[in-house]
Structures are given as C-alpha cells and as structure tokens.
Write a protein that holds these residues in place. Structure first.
Motif, PDB file in Angstrom:
ATOM      1  N   TRP A  49      42.541  45.587  31.912  1.00 20.98           N
ATOM      2  CA  TRP A  49      41.748  44.353  31.776  1.00 20.98           C
ATOM      3  C   TRP A  49      42.275  43.301  32.752  1.00 20.98           C
ATOM      4  O   TRP A  49      41.528  42.674  33.495  1.00 20.98           O
ATOM      5  N   ILE A  50      43.584  43.132  32.755  1.00 21.85           N
ATOM      6  CA  ILE A  50      44.162  42.081  33.603  1.00 21.85           C
ATOM      7  C   ILE A  50      43.884  42.371  35.075  1.00 21.85           C
ATOM      8  O   ILE A  50      43.457  41.490  35.832  1.00 21.85           O
ATOM      9  N   GLU A  51      44.075  43.626  35.470  1.00 23.09           N
ATOM     10  CA  GLU A  51      43.911  43.952  36.891  1.00 23.09           C
ATOM     11  C   GLU A  51      42.455  43.802  37.330  1.00 23.09           C
ATOM     12  O   GLU A  51      42.167  43.207  38.373  1.00 23.09           O
ATOM     13  N   THR A  52      41.523  44.299  36.502  1.00 27.17           N
ATOM     14  CA  THR A  52      40.122  44.230  36.944  1.00 27.17           C
ATOM     15  C   THR A  52      39.571  42.805  36.868  1.00 27.17           C
ATOM     16  O   THR A  52      38.772  42.408  37.700  1.00 27.17           O
ATOM     17  N   ARG A  53      40.031  41.989  35.905  1.00 27.48           N
ATOM     18  CA  ARG A  53      39.499  40.618  35.774  1.00 27.48           C
ATOM     19  C   ARG A  53      40.186  39.610  36.679  1.00 27.48           C
ATOM     20  O   ARG A  53      39.643  38.537  36.937  1.00 27.48           O
TER      21      ARG A  53
ATOM     22  N   ILE B  20      49.891  24.932  28.820  1.00 29.54           N
ATOM     23  CA  ILE B  20      48.659  25.089  29.606  1.00 29.54           C
ATOM     24  C   ILE B  20      47.520  25.456  28.664  1.00 29.54           C
ATOM     25  O   ILE B  20      47.659  26.371  27.848  1.00 29.54           O
ATOM     26  N   ARG B  21      46.414  24.728  28.818  1.00 27.65           N
ATOM     27  CA  ARG B  21      45.182  25.090  28.104  1.00 27.65           C
ATOM     28  C   ARG B  21      44.070  25.157  29.134  1.00 27.65           C
ATOM     29  O   ARG B  21      43.966  24.289  30.002  1.00 27.65           O
ATOM     30  N   MET B  22      43.217  26.164  29.013  1.00 26.96           N
ATOM     31  CA  MET B  22      42.215  26.351  30.059  1.00 26.96           C
ATOM     32  C   MET B  22      40.961  26.992  29.496  1.00 26.96           C
ATOM     33  O   MET B  22      41.033  27.934  28.708  1.00 26.96           O
ATOM     34  N   ASP B  23      39.818  26.441  29.923  1.00 20.75           N
ATOM     35  CA  ASP B  23      38.531  27.108  29.688  1.00 20.75           C
ATOM     36  C   ASP B  23      38.248  27.912  30.958  1.00 20.75           C
ATOM     37  O   ASP B  23      37.755  27.382  31.955  1.00 20.75           O
ATOM     38  N   GLY B  24      38.624  29.188  30.911  1.00 12.58           N
ATOM     39  CA  GLY B  24      38.607  30.027  32.112  1.00 12.58           C
ATOM     40  C   GLY B  24      37.268  30.052  32.822  1.00 12.58           C
ATOM     41  O   GLY B  24      37.200  29.971  34.054  1.00 12.58           O
ATOM     42  N   GLN B  25      36.194  30.139  32.050  1.00 12.96           N
ATOM     43  CA  GLN B  25      34.875  30.257  32.694  1.00 12.96           C
ATOM     44  C   GLN B  25      34.472  28.983  33.420  1.00 12.96           C
ATOM     45  O   GLN B  25      33.880  29.031  34.491  1.00 12.96           O
TER      46      GLN B  25
ATOM     47  N   GLN C  34      46.045  31.371  45.201  1.00 13.86           N
ATOM     48  CA  GLN C  34      45.981  32.694  44.577  1.00 13.86           C
ATOM     49  C   GLN C  34      45.794  32.509  43.065  1.00 13.86           C
ATOM     50  O   GLN C  34      46.772  32.333  42.334  1.00 13.86           O
ATOM     51  N   ALA C  35      44.539  32.496  42.623  1.00 20.46           N
ATOM     52  CA  ALA C  35      44.277  32.295  41.199  1.00 20.46           C
ATOM     53  C   ALA C  35      43.614  33.508  40.569  1.00 20.46           C
ATOM     54  O   ALA C  35      43.939  33.889  39.442  1.00 20.46           O
ATOM     55  N   ASN C  36      42.654  34.086  41.291  1.00 21.52           N
ATOM     56  CA  ASN C  36      41.922  35.236  40.749  1.00 21.52           C
ATOM     57  C   ASN C  36      41.231  35.931  41.918  1.00 21.52           C
ATOM     58  O   ASN C  36      40.492  35.289  42.671  1.00 21.52           O
ATOM     59  N   ILE C  37      41.455  37.228  42.051  1.00 19.08           N
ATOM     60  CA  ILE C  37      40.884  37.958  43.191  1.00 19.08           C
ATOM     61  C   ILE C  37      39.357  37.879  43.180  1.00 19.08           C
ATOM     62  O   ILE C  37      38.716  37.861  44.233  1.00 19.08           O
ATOM     63  N   ARG C  38      38.777  37.769  41.978  1.00 20.19           N
ATOM     64  CA  ARG C  38      37.299  37.744  41.917  1.00 20.19           C
ATOM     65  C   ARG C  38      36.737  36.453  42.509  1.00 20.19           C
ATOM     66  O   ARG C  38      35.621  36.450  43.033  1.00 20.19           O
ATOM     67  N   ILE C  39      37.500  35.361  42.417  1.00 24.13           N
ATOM     68  CA  ILE C  39      37.049  34.109  43.034  1.00 24.13           C
ATOM     69  C   ILE C  39      36.955  34.308  44.550  1.00 24.13           C
ATOM     70  O   ILE C  39      35.967  33.936  45.196  1.00 24.13           O
ATOM     71  N   ILE C  40      37.965  34.947  45.123  1.00 21.10           N
ATOM     72  CA  ILE C  40      38.000  35.158  46.580  1.00 21.10           C
ATOM     73  C   ILE C  40      36.906  36.144  46.998  1.00 21.10           C
ATOM     74  O   ILE C  40      36.224  35.936  48.014  1.00 21.10           O
ATOM     75  N   GLN C  41      36.729  37.192  46.213  1.00 24.35           N
ATOM     76  CA  GLN C  41      35.670  38.161  46.543  1.00 24.35           C
ATOM     77  C   GLN C  41      34.302  37.476  46.553  1.00 24.35           C
ATOM     78  O   GLN C  41      33.477  37.704  47.439  1.00 24.35           O
ATOM     79  N   SER C  42      34.089  36.613  45.581  1.00 20.89           N
ATOM     80  CA  SER C  42      32.807  35.912  45.480  1.00 20.89           C
ATOM     81  C   SER C  42      32.597  34.970  46.671  1.00 20.89           C
ATOM     82  O   SER C  42      31.505  34.898  47.248  1.00 20.89           O
TER      83      SER C  42
END
Ligand code: ACO
Length: 312
Positions: A34-38, A200-205, A240-248
């Motif tokens: 989960w962690i790696e793919t997300r 830390i508190r975060m609304d990830g979406q 470097q926060a999330n690879i999916r952000i960079i891919q997008s």
C-alpha cells in the motif's frame, strides 16, 4: 525575482537509523505494498540522539569539505525548518555556534515555510547577498519530522523522515547566469496540513489536490519568468512528498518522468530538507551536469509553494 549568485557547494546528512515499510507494518494497519504504490516510499531515516542543528551541521560540513571551502568566509546562515531545536535561539544560531563561526559577525536566522522552506530560504539569502553586505551564505534545510509523527496514525506516519542538506552561495559578478525565484502562499483555510504541539495532522487528499496544481503552476510560472522552456532545464528537483504527485505533473506538462530527480523511495518526505538533499545527491551522481540548469519546485504547509532556476 532575478538575482545573481554563484552556487559554491552542496552537502547532505542522512541519519543512519531507518524505519522501513516492514517496520511500519508492525506498528499500524498497513502494508508495504500500500505504502509503495500510494506514495513511492520504501524507507525513511530517523535521527537518534541528535538535534536538528546537529544534522544541519553535518550537512554543512559535508558541503564545506566537498567544496574545499574556507568556512570563515560565511557571514550569513539561513535555515529552513519546521522542527528547530527550540523556539529561540534559532536553529541557525545553534548551527553558527557548532560550526565555530563566532569570531566574526554572522547573521543567522530561521525561515518557516514548511516544505517550501528551502526555496524561501534560498531566495532570502540570495536577496541579502545582492545588497553587498555579505560575502557568503550557508542555506540549510533540516528536519527531524519523526519527532512530530504520530505512529498510531497510518495516514501520516508512513510519509515522513529526517535529514538535512546545505548549500553555500556567494554573490556573483556579471555575466553569471541569473537565478530566478517564484514564491507564493495560497493559505490553508481548512487547516488541511498543520503541526500543532509537535503533532502532524493532514487531510491527505486536500494536500494532494493542492500539490498537483501548485507544482505544475510553479514550474510553468518560473519558466515564463525566465523566458525558458523545459528544454533549457537539465533536471527538475521537486519536493519529495509523493511519487504520484510527480507522475501527475509530468503527464500534465507532457515531459518524461526521468526529467524529475527522485529519491523519495529511500528517504520519504523530509519537508524543508527534501529539495536540497535531492539536489546534493543529483550533483554527486551527475558531475557532468555542472554549469547546466536545475529547476527546483516545492509545496507545503501554509499552503506555500515556489520554484527556482539555478545553475548547477
Ligand atoms: N495503509 C493502509 N491504508 C491506508 C493508509 C496506510 N498507511 N493510509 C490511509 N489508508 C487508507 C485510508 O484510511 C482510506 O481507507 P478508507 O477508504 O477505508 O477510508 C484509504 O486508505 C484511502 O485513503 P486516501 O486518503 O484516499 O488515500 P490516498 O490515495 O489519497 O493516499 C496519501 C493518501 C498518500 C496521504 C495521499 O493523499 C497523499 O500523498 N497526499 C499528499 C500528502 C503530502 O504530500 N503531504 C505532505 C505535503 S507538505 C509536507 O511535506 C509537510
């Protein structure tokens, strides 16, 4: 904003202790898959028995050593951090003392712009160098985020790690390439990303939606300001926060993903330290890129965001 500075050297320090995805599987209801793919993260590092200023000093010494630099030329220290040693004195003051920069006047202070902090700090230091008042600046991004992570909250604990990076810059004479900066704040009216009382508190979406737009816009904006295209840029160094952000963002800009340098797999999100750690790794791995341009881009709590174009 456009300034003329010379990048003299960079360095980094990553504390040796690690928190792997397998470790997190034992702490919260999650899986490595989960962690790696997300997120693209497999590992992060954790400072043990040292403060943010200790990591920052090790990164600074690494930069000084690699550049063969006389540290006594440094008379300005700007540190980007949201996890400073204490409220006051600033972490930059501790760094100054630990580096032994006490025999001549040195201005030292911290900048808090969350994960965009290094870009804000670099713009601040560059602007101060333009005044002619200072000879050389040490610009640092350093974080001990594991101190603020709630290891019962699977939404956040998988993301963050510790580390520090440092850059030495000097004023440059013409015809040095200009450095371009864009920094902004979009506010965070719904408090989607906060650190209150070291938690830390975060609304990830919500953060994700902001980040994808901010990174793309900050890249387009700085390229317009500099009258350049991505063809003029050797590498993009994103926060470097999330690879999916960079891919997008790569898809939106229609550029190959390999234009973006990433090390999130090994370090997770180190907030204000992430861009300078990545930049230093890139310079070590690609000495042939010296003299070419890098585009730095970040976003973070605030919501802050920004970008810079520098010559490697
Ligand atoms: N393991 C397993 N499941 C999890 C985990 C986890 N570690 N974390 C959340 N989930 C669950 C959620 O509970 C949710 O379950 P539900 O559907 O039963 O409610 C499900 O996974 C989906 O949750 P989402 O929040 O929709 O997951 P998403 O795909 O959005 O990924 C993530 C979450 C990785 C946090 C993503 O939103 C993200 O990266 N956001 C940006 C975060 C960021 O960049 N933060 C830092 C920016 S600034 C700074 O650096 C300080």
């Amino acid at each position: 904003m456009k300034t003329r500075i010379k990048l003299v050297g960079t360095g980094r320090y990553i504390p040796p202790a690690t928190i792997t995805n397998a470790d997190l599987e034992k702490m919260v209801d999650t899986t490595s898959e989960w962690i790696e793919t997300r997120t693209g993260i497999m590992n992060r590092h954790r400072a043990v028995g040292e403060m943010t200023s200790d990591m920052a000093c090790k990164a600074a010494r690494n930069a000084i050593e690699k550049a063969g630099y006389d540290k006594d030329k440094i008379d300005l220290i700007v540190t980007a951090t949201i996890t400073g040693d204490q409220q006051t004195p600033s972490t930059a003051n501790f760094i100054q003392a630990k580096l032994g920069l006490t025999k001549h006047p040195v201005a030292a202070f911290d900048v808090n712009a969350a994960c965009t902090g290094f870009i804000y700090a670099l713009e601040t230091a560059s602007s101060l160098l333009q005044t002619g008042r200072y000879r050389a600046a040490l610009v640092i991004g350093a974080e001990m985020l594991t101190r603020c992570v709630d290891y019962t909250d699977r939404n956040t604990c998988v993301l963050f790690g510790d580390g520090a990076g440092a850059m030495i810059i000097e004023p440059a004479k013409l015809p040095a390439s200009p450095v371009h900066f864009f920094t902004a704040s979009a506010c965070d009216p719904e408090s989607a990303l906060t650190v209150i009382k070291d938690r830390i508190r975060m609304d990830g979406q919500k953060v994700y939606a902001f980040a994808v737009n901010a990174v793309e816009t900050a890249i387009r904006h700085i390229l317009n300001m500099a009258a350049m295209t991505l063809d003029d840029i050797e590498v993009v160094i994103p926060h470097q926060a999330n690879i999916r952000i960079i891919q997008s963002v790569a898809r939106a800009l229609d550029v190959p993903l390999h234009k973006f340098f990433m090390n999130i797999r090994d370090y997770g999100n180190t907030s204000a330290a992430s861009i300078i750690i990545a930049l230093d790794e890139y310079r070590d791995f690609h000495p042939e890129a010296k003299g070419k341009r890098a585009l730095l881009v970040g976003f973070g709590g605030g919501f802050t965001w920004g970008s810079a174009i520098i010559t490697l």
